[in-house]
Scaffold this active site. Structure first.
Site, PDB file in Angstrom:
ATOM      1  N   ILE B 132      19.797 -20.984  41.770  1.00 44.72           N
ATOM      2  CA  ILE B 132      19.176 -20.035  42.703  1.00 44.72           C
ATOM      3  C   ILE B 132      18.840 -18.763  41.946  1.00 44.72           C
ATOM      4  O   ILE B 132      19.615 -18.297  41.105  1.00 44.72           O
ATOM      5  CB  ILE B 132      20.150 -19.702  43.851  1.00 44.72           C
ATOM      6  CG1 ILE B 132      20.687 -20.990  44.477  1.00 44.72           C
ATOM      7  CG2 ILE B 132      19.492 -18.817  44.893  1.00 44.72           C
ATOM      8  CD1 ILE B 132      19.759 -21.704  45.405  1.00 44.72           C
ATOM      9  N   GLU B 312      35.834 -21.620  46.263  1.00 46.99           N
ATOM     10  CA  GLU B 312      36.925 -22.200  45.475  1.00 46.99           C
ATOM     11  C   GLU B 312      38.250 -22.117  46.239  1.00 46.99           C
ATOM     12  O   GLU B 312      39.068 -23.032  46.183  1.00 46.99           O
ATOM     13  CB  GLU B 312      37.047 -21.472  44.136  1.00 46.99           C
ATOM     14  CG  GLU B 312      38.027 -22.127  43.172  1.00 46.99           C
ATOM     15  CD  GLU B 312      38.021 -21.428  41.818  1.00 46.99           C
ATOM     16  OE1 GLU B 312      37.270 -21.870  40.931  1.00 46.99           O
ATOM     17  OE2 GLU B 312      38.763 -20.440  41.654  1.00 46.99           O
TER      18      GLU B 312
END
Lengths: 326, 362
Positions: B132, B312
């Protein structure tokens, strides 16, 4: 007291109760939630994890990354929690033909106590003397099915035909009744818990006789004429036919393939060195098991137990082979 | 875990039923709706799991076909050293978790055997990566090195999520490998971009990946492959040990420690700290993981909290309660800044040096 006062007190009490109830419910909900995950509470483990190995004296994993089950390498609580989510049923096929009926009581009694204790198991006992099966009280989640079967003059044939019987029973009914199926010899006793660490797609047990031998000394069938032949220079482990199993579909494939090999050998007039065990070894060489059981899971009682076999979970019963087989 | 928030003030009572420090503006209705959704989700999950076993059963009869071929087809001869019971392949590291998930280190597996097993199943692997904004610059090196080292000899689909499809480089690909460019929106904050990966993977898994690949591997893009990453990593659900924490104690894992977050892990729980930049499994398992993580992140968002390490943290929470079936050693995600410890015999997937400030918010 006035009506007003009473109302106020009652209201105060009610709201206190409501508060306590909702707090209790929240605690309860949290506890239930917690308990579900609480299986994974690591607080019970005496040491925290790190990347240091737990056992360094034995091979823990095959080269195709199938775990080898040894004492000290697994946590049964975690495994039980994972297994319970699947709601599975395990079947055990065992054969007590002719004089082998004498082993039924010892097998069932010890298996009832030590085999997958707390989990659902269907014992399928094949025998030519159903009337000689002792009546036994089994744990609530264990069931016994007695299935009459014919005997054969030769004990080798009795042994080898087990493959065919297992295969046809899976096809006809067991695939609807159980998720996993294990074949076990009847002339054994359990001395320690055998739990869900044995449950996997295709499971073989490493023979207690030959686990230290180099390839050339493994008793594979070597004559090329037999369907069970394994060329020299090949072979991973020597697996014992006394205890193997897996998912119903995998065991179906295994038993069908082995029995096909046995029939083709018969037509060629040859019989593999160790009968269906030779065929089993050939199959498991080319369709590698997804989990291996160490010799703890089938120990031949004639052998002295070495240090690496820390636990004797299942062991053959002492018998006079000449007397019991003929 | 999508837990319904604490019950707010019960009914319409005036008194405070608020608990903890979270603003209890969730009404009973919200709790009810979230509870129903969770129930529905878990019912579907349980239904899937039970169907998973019984559906295998119905394949028994159709699979008898390959039984006839068992003796006829010549099995490929494979010669390799016999595994030795008394000689563990590695004695310096943990090879297996207590729930029998192998931990993949160099020397513990035989590629030849594994490659043969996977080729027989004609497996296609999907590799998802997010490029991105300025992260598109990493694609060239990523794809080039993947061609050399990733799943060599097997079929691979590279799924490249990007907001700049025209900037995706044309890298020469070997046979059986394709690049699929998926255009997606970008977000102003890099944390948001990182977290939205979960949502995108879960949506595309359900709509597209399930029909195209057997396994999904989800990695960061600012990396390069430097050694073999093959079928030894494939399993139902796998995670990778974070290179900073493989030797650390549980208490020092950087799990999210605030109970208000959905990613909260208490200090006496947790097995390992997994890296958010390399996980995967079967499409179904990855779908469930990413969906659950995304939902948890949305709940956190609604509660005005963001987990300390974003996606995460949520991944780690998931892995505490849905344990992976295989774990990759730090060989599979390494940063050379951490040096070369003894136990690291290979470095397969390395972080690229980059200026975080320059690249993240452009």
């Amino acid at each position: 007291m006035t009506r007003e006062e009473y109302k106020n007190i009652a209201q105060a009490c009610r709201s206190e109760i409501r508060k306590a109830k909702s707090h209790l419910e929240l605690q309860l909900a949290r506890d239930v939630k917690r308990n579900k995950k609480g299986f994974f509470r690591q607080a019970d483990l005496d040491e925290t994890f790190s990347v240091l190995p737990r056992r360094t004296d034995v091979l823990l994993m095959s080269p195709w990354l199938a775990p080898i089950v040894w004492e000290g390498t697994f946590n049964r609580d975690i495994l039980n929690a994972q297994y319970r989510q699947k709601n599975s049923v395990v079947g055990v096929a065992t054969f007590a033909v002719k004089k082998y009926v004498r082993f039924i009581e010892g097998f069932l009694g010890s298996a009832n106590k030590f085999f997958l204790s707390g989990h659902r198991v269907n014992f399928y006992l094949f025998t030519d003397h159903p009337e000689k099966v002792p009546s036994m009280k089994l744990a609530p989640e264990k069931r016994l099915f007695i299935i009459p079967v014919q005997n054969y003059p030769r004990w080798q044939d009795i042994s080898m035909n087990r493959m065919d019987i297992i295969s046809s029973h899976i096809r006809s009914c067991w695939r609807y009744e159980v998720d996993y199926l294990y074949s076990m010899d009847i002339d054994v006793q359990l001395f320690e818990h055998i739990g869900v660490e044995i449950i996997d797609t295709l499971v073989g047990t490493i023979s207690s006789w030959q686990y230290t031998e180099p390839r050339e000394n493994n008793s594979y069938e070597r004559r090329q004429e037999s369907r069970a032949a394994i060329p020299s220079g090949e072979g991973d482990f020597y697996y014992a036919a006394s205890f193997y199993g897996g998912s119903v579909s995998e065991v179906y494939k295994l038993t069908t393939a082995c029995y096909k090999g046995i029939m083709e050998d018969r037509a060629s007039g040859i019989e593999a060195k160790w009968h269906e065990e030779s065929h089993l070894n050939k199959y498991l060489l080319y369709h590698k098991p997804t989990r291996l059981l160490s010799p703890e899971y089938y120990w031949d009682e004639e052998l002295i137990r070495p240090r690496i076999v820390k636990v004797k979970r299942l062991s053959s019963v002492h018998k006079d082979l000449k007397e019991v087989r003929f | 875990m999508v837990e319904p928030g604490p019950p707010g003030s019960s009914g319409g009572d005036s008194h405070d039923g608020k608990t903890g420090g979270v603003k209890g503006y969730l009404t009973k209705r919200h709790v009810y709706v979230m509870g129903c959704t969770t129930l529905l989700f878990s019912t579907v999950y349980v239904w899937y799991m039970s169907n998973g076993t019984s559906s295998k059963v119905s394949y028994i009869m159709s699979n008898t076909q390959d039984l006839d071929d068992f003796h006829k087809t010549k099995q490929p001869r494979m010669t390799y050293t016999k595994p030795q019971i008394l000689k563990p392949s590695r004695s310096d590291v943990l090879m297996m978790t207590p729930w029998f998930a192998p931990i993949v280190w160099e020397g513990t597996y035989n590629s030849e055997i594994l490659n043969e097993q996977f080729r027989r199943r004609n497996v296609t692997v999907g590799l998802t990566v997010f490029a991105i904004k300025k992260y598109v610059v990493f694609l060239n090196k990523f794809l080039e090195t993947a061609e050399t080292y990733f799943m060599v000899g097997h079929r691979v689909n590279y799924y490249i999520f990007t907001d700049r499809p025209e900037e995706v480089p044309k890298v020469p690909l070997k046979e059986g490998r394709n690049v699929v460019v998926l255009q997606v929106q970008n977000y102003p904050r890099w944390q948001e971009i990182s977290m939205r990966r979960m949502e995108l993977i879960s949506n595309f898994s359900q709509q597209q990946f399930i029909n195209e690949v057997s396994y999904l591997v989800c990695v960061d893009v600012d990396m390069r492959f430097t050694d073999q990453v093959g079928v030894e990593i494939l399993s139902d659900l796998f995670g990778t040990l974070h290179p900073h924490f493989y030797a650390a104690e549980r208490q020092s894992f950087t799990y999210e420690r605030r109970p208000a977050s959905q990613a909260y892990v208490p200090s006496d729980e947790g097995d390992f700290y997994y890296a958010g930049g390399f996980f995967g499994g079967t499409v179904m398992e990855v779908y469930m993981l990413t969906k659950k993580c995304h939902e948890a992140m949305m709940v956190d968002k609604a509660n005005g909290i963001e987990a300390i390490w974003h996606d995460e943290s949520h991944l780690n929470k998931y892995f505490v309660y849905y344990k992976p079936t295989k774990i990759l050693s730090p060989e599979y995600l390494w940063d050379d800044d951490l040096g070369r410890p003894e136990i690291l015999k290979k470095r397969r997937f390395l972080a690229l040096p980059k200026s975080h400030a320059a690249i993240r918010n452009k």
